[in-house]
Each structure stands twice: as structure tokens, then as C-alpha cells.
Design an enzyme around this catalytic site. Structure first.
Site, PDB file in Angstrom:
ATOM      1  N   ASP A  15     -34.440 -66.720  29.367  1.00  0.00           N
ATOM      2  CA  ASP A  15     -33.358 -65.898  28.805  1.00  0.00           C
ATOM      3  C   ASP A  15     -32.379 -65.414  29.876  1.00  0.00           C
ATOM      4  O   ASP A  15     -32.039 -64.213  29.920  1.00  0.00           O
ATOM      5  CB  ASP A  15     -33.926 -64.648  28.096  1.00  0.00           C
ATOM      6  CG  ASP A  15     -35.074 -64.943  27.144  1.00  0.00           C
ATOM      7  OD1 ASP A  15     -35.049 -65.994  26.492  1.00  0.00           O
ATOM      8  OD2 ASP A  15     -35.994 -64.089  27.054  1.00  0.00           O
ATOM      9  N   GLU A 221     -30.870 -65.689  17.177  1.00  0.00           N
ATOM     10  CA  GLU A 221     -31.060 -64.733  18.284  1.00  0.00           C
ATOM     11  C   GLU A 221     -30.224 -65.202  19.471  1.00  0.00           C
ATOM     12  O   GLU A 221     -29.463 -66.158  19.363  1.00  0.00           O
ATOM     13  CB  GLU A 221     -32.538 -64.631  18.676  1.00  0.00           C
ATOM     14  CG  GLU A 221     -33.141 -65.919  19.195  1.00  0.00           C
ATOM     15  CD  GLU A 221     -34.649 -65.838  19.445  1.00  0.00           C
ATOM     16  OE1 GLU A 221     -35.294 -64.811  19.166  1.00  0.00           O
ATOM     17  OE2 GLU A 221     -35.195 -66.844  19.929  1.00  0.00           O
TER      18      GLU A 221
HETATM   19  O1  FUB Z   1     -38.059 -63.912  25.646  1.00  0.00           O
HETATM   20  C1  FUB Z   1     -38.456 -63.358  24.412  1.00  0.00           C
HETATM   21  C2  FUB Z   1     -37.560 -63.810  23.328  1.00  0.00           C
HETATM   22  O2  FUB Z   1     -37.605 -65.225  23.215  1.00  0.00           O
HETATM   23  C3  FUB Z   1     -36.091 -63.517  23.539  1.00  0.00           C
HETATM   24  O3  FUB Z   1     -35.745 -62.179  23.363  1.00  0.00           O
HETATM   25  C4  FUB Z   1     -35.525 -64.460  22.558  1.00  0.00           C
HETATM   26  O4  FUB Z   1     -34.141 -64.650  22.643  1.00  0.00           O
HETATM   27  C5  FUB Z   1     -36.323 -65.715  22.860  1.00  0.00           C
HETATM   28  O5  FUB Z   1     -35.788 -66.414  23.953  1.00  0.00           O
END
Ligand code: FUB
Length: 322
Positions: A15, A221
Site C-alpha cells: 500500500d 478501496e
Molecule cells: O493493507 C491492508 C489493506 O489491504 C489495505 O488497507 C487495503 O487497501 C488493501 O491493500
């Protein structure tokens, strides 16, 4: 740079949110660990406990690990799971925004402050008022800062409508409008929301709102915002279809029109990124699970050059997954 480069061989990192501060690239990633928690749709196996921050003078150069910048054990309101963070700078102070479950297992967004981009960061006593869900990304324009946030499933966005928690959170039916990411302007002191979060509307080529059943294009997301040639590019992950996509608008709030795929699926379930201009070129920072042999909770961040076509569209990059 035409071939993607892994950035940190000795830690699992994911991320990546990247900014240029003081002429250097600073990377704010999640720090993946082997928690031993079984994989589920709630993302319990992503049980991260601290953040390391990295810097680079050059995209092809050495990557410096500045060590632990924030640890969950120092956050007064902490429950569990430090997920994707981002950082912003105002008046020579640095603000690290992070999602974390509180002691009732609800994701909130917290902020921690430092005098230096690499930290260490000192967290506030409580999460930001009115915050919910995950994946904060902060975009600055003309001295104003806007936070984009939200994530489905384990990110809990389906539990909210009109910024209020609902009794029984679920995704809308396939033919209803998809659940949107949110945008909110930050207060002058950078510590709270300055307004009620608003919805990020993504339209298709006919001007219709993307539907919840449109899993290849709808927001899931990993929000990111960048500006290119006067246009605002909102990019995000489609989650269960594993693509990084983008939509373009005329201002930070949108609406945005869907334009296409930035990165096809990588090895691993999640995909998450940032896009940044540095020394006259554009780069996509992202992650995959190749170095861990495909363990989706043990990811490694990478960088690759990102290119535009003459009409401002982004050339799709092959993620190397299925
Ligand atoms: O790293 C945890 C979660 O996985 C992140 O917040 C999301 O975007 C996904 O990448």
C-alpha cells in the site's frame, strides 16, 4: 525505467503512499507481518502493528529505511490492525493519517504528528471525530488538504450510509448505485474534518453512476488522487476483480468519469498504489505477493514508470497476475 523494481527485500511492505518532500521521495507503506491468523473476507490476517517509512533520492537509487515511525502500542485508542496510511505536510509539520480498529473493532482514522517526514510520529489521544472505514489518502491543492477514504468488506464501508453507521451493513443490490469512496476537506490544524464527508461519484461513459454489480469498474478501496494537465485523476482498486482503475474529473470533489485500467491484476488478492511525478517522470508505486510465493498478506512494494497517451489517458501496465 520500464521494468518494475522491488524496493525493500528484507521487510514485507504494501500500500505505498508516496510524496515528494524536500526534494526526496518518501514512501509511507503498510508493514506486513506473519500473524498466523487464518485468511478471511474480513481481512483479519492483515494484522499489522507498526509503520516503517522509507526515502529515496532517486527512483533507481538506494532505499533508506528510517525504522519504526509509529507503533500500535503507543496509540492510546488502539484495538488492532494498522492498515494503509498516508502523510501530508503543512507549515513544516508532517501529519500521518492511519486507519486502525478501535477497542470495539470499528475502523477509525487517526492522525500522528512529527517535525520530520520520516517521523517518529506522535499520535493524538483519539481518532478523528466522525471518521470511519480505511485507506486515507491526502491530496493538497492551494494550501487546502482533502482526504479520500473508504474500503469495502474488511474495510467496513458497507456499514455506513450518509456518514452514519447502519444496523445491518451490506452492499447494495447489483442494479443499485455502487458504494462510493468519500472525500472530506481537513481542518486548518490538519487534525479533524472541516466538513461532512461527501460521496465520490463515478460515472460511466454515458453519464450513469457505476452500479454495485459492476465489479470490474466500481470502487472497492485504495483511493489515490493526482493531477495531470489540469485534470483530477481519482484512482482505486476494484477489490475482488483485482484491478487498479481510474476516473477523471474537473475538481477534487468530482464527479469523475471512468476511464480505464492502470494495472491489471498482480499476484496476490489486494492491489494498492500511489502515482507521483518526480524529476519530470511519472511513477506507479504498488505491491504484489511474488516474493512471498503468493501469500496475499505478505506483500512487497514496487515501482514502475507510468506513461500517458496524448489524450491524457494512462497506458495500462501488466501486473503479472492471473
Ligand atoms: O493493507 C491492508 C489493506 O489491504 C489495505 O488497507 C487495503 O487497501 C488493501 O491493500
Amino acid at each position: 525505467m520500464k521494468k518494475a523494481r522491488y524496493l525493500v527485500p528484507d521487510l514485507y511492505t504494501a500500500d505505498p503512499a508516496v510524496h515528494v518532500f524536500n526534494g526526496k521521495l518518501y514512501i509511507y507503506p503498510s508493514h506486513d507481518v506473519e500473524s498466523g491468523i487464518p485468511e478471511n473476507d474480513n481481512g483479519d490476517h492483515f494484522d499489522m502493528r507498526d509503520y516503517h517509512i522509507f526515502s529515496m533520492d532517486d527512483v533507481e537509487g538506494e532505499v533508506t529505511d528510517h525504522g519504526v515511525a509509529l507503533d500500535v502500542k503507543n496509540i492510546p485508542w488502539a484495538g488492532r490492525q494498522l492498515w494503509d496510511c498516508d502523510c501530508a505536510c503543512k507549515d513544516d509539520k508532517y501529519y500521518l493519517y492511519f486507519p486502525l480498529k478501535d477497542q470495539t473493532d470499528i475502523f477509525r482514522i487517526g492522525v500522528a504528528i512529527s517535525d520530520k517526514p520520516e517521523g517518529p510520529f506522535v499520535p493524538q489521544e483519539a481518532p478523528m471525530k466522525g471518521s470511519y472505514s480505511i485507506d486515507p489518502c491526502v491530496f493538497e491543492e492551494d494550501g487546502s488538504h482533502y482526504m479520500y477514504f473508504g474500503g469495502l468488506w474488511g474495510g467496513q464501508l458497507q456499514r455506513y450510509r450518509n456518514n452514519k453507521a447502519i444496523e445491518c451493513g451490506h452492499e447494495p443490490k447489483d442494479d443499485e448505485a455502487a458504494l462510493p469512496a468519500r472525500i472530506v476537506k481537513l481542518s486548518d490544524d490538519m487534525l479533524e474534518f472541516a466538513e461532512e464527508p461527501r460521496e465520490i461519484v463515478i460515472l460511466d461513459e454515458n453519464g450513469d453512476v457505476l452500479k454495485a454489480g459492476d465489479h470490474d469498474r466500481r470502487f472497492f478501496e485504495a483511493s489515490w488522487m493526482h493531477k495531470y494537465q489540469g485534470k483530477y485523476y481519482f484512482s482505486y482498486s476494484t477489490g475482488n476483480t483485482h484491478q487498479l482503475c481510474y476516473a477523471v474529473g474537473d475538481n477534487p470533489y468530482g464527479p469523475f468519469t471512468y476511464k480505464g485500467v492502470i494495472l491489471t491484476p498482480v499476484v496476490g488478492w489486494t492491489t494498492h498504489h500511489s502515482i507521483v511525478e518526480f524529476k519530470g517522470k511519472w511513477y506507479l508505486f504498488h505491491h504484489d505477493s511474488v516474493p512471498s510465493g503468493g501469500k496475499t498478506w505478505l506483500r512487497s512494494m514496487k515501482v514502475v514508470e507510468l506513461e500517458y497517451n496524448e489524450d491524457g489517458s494512462i497506458k495500462t501496465i501488466d501486473g503479472g497476475g492471473e
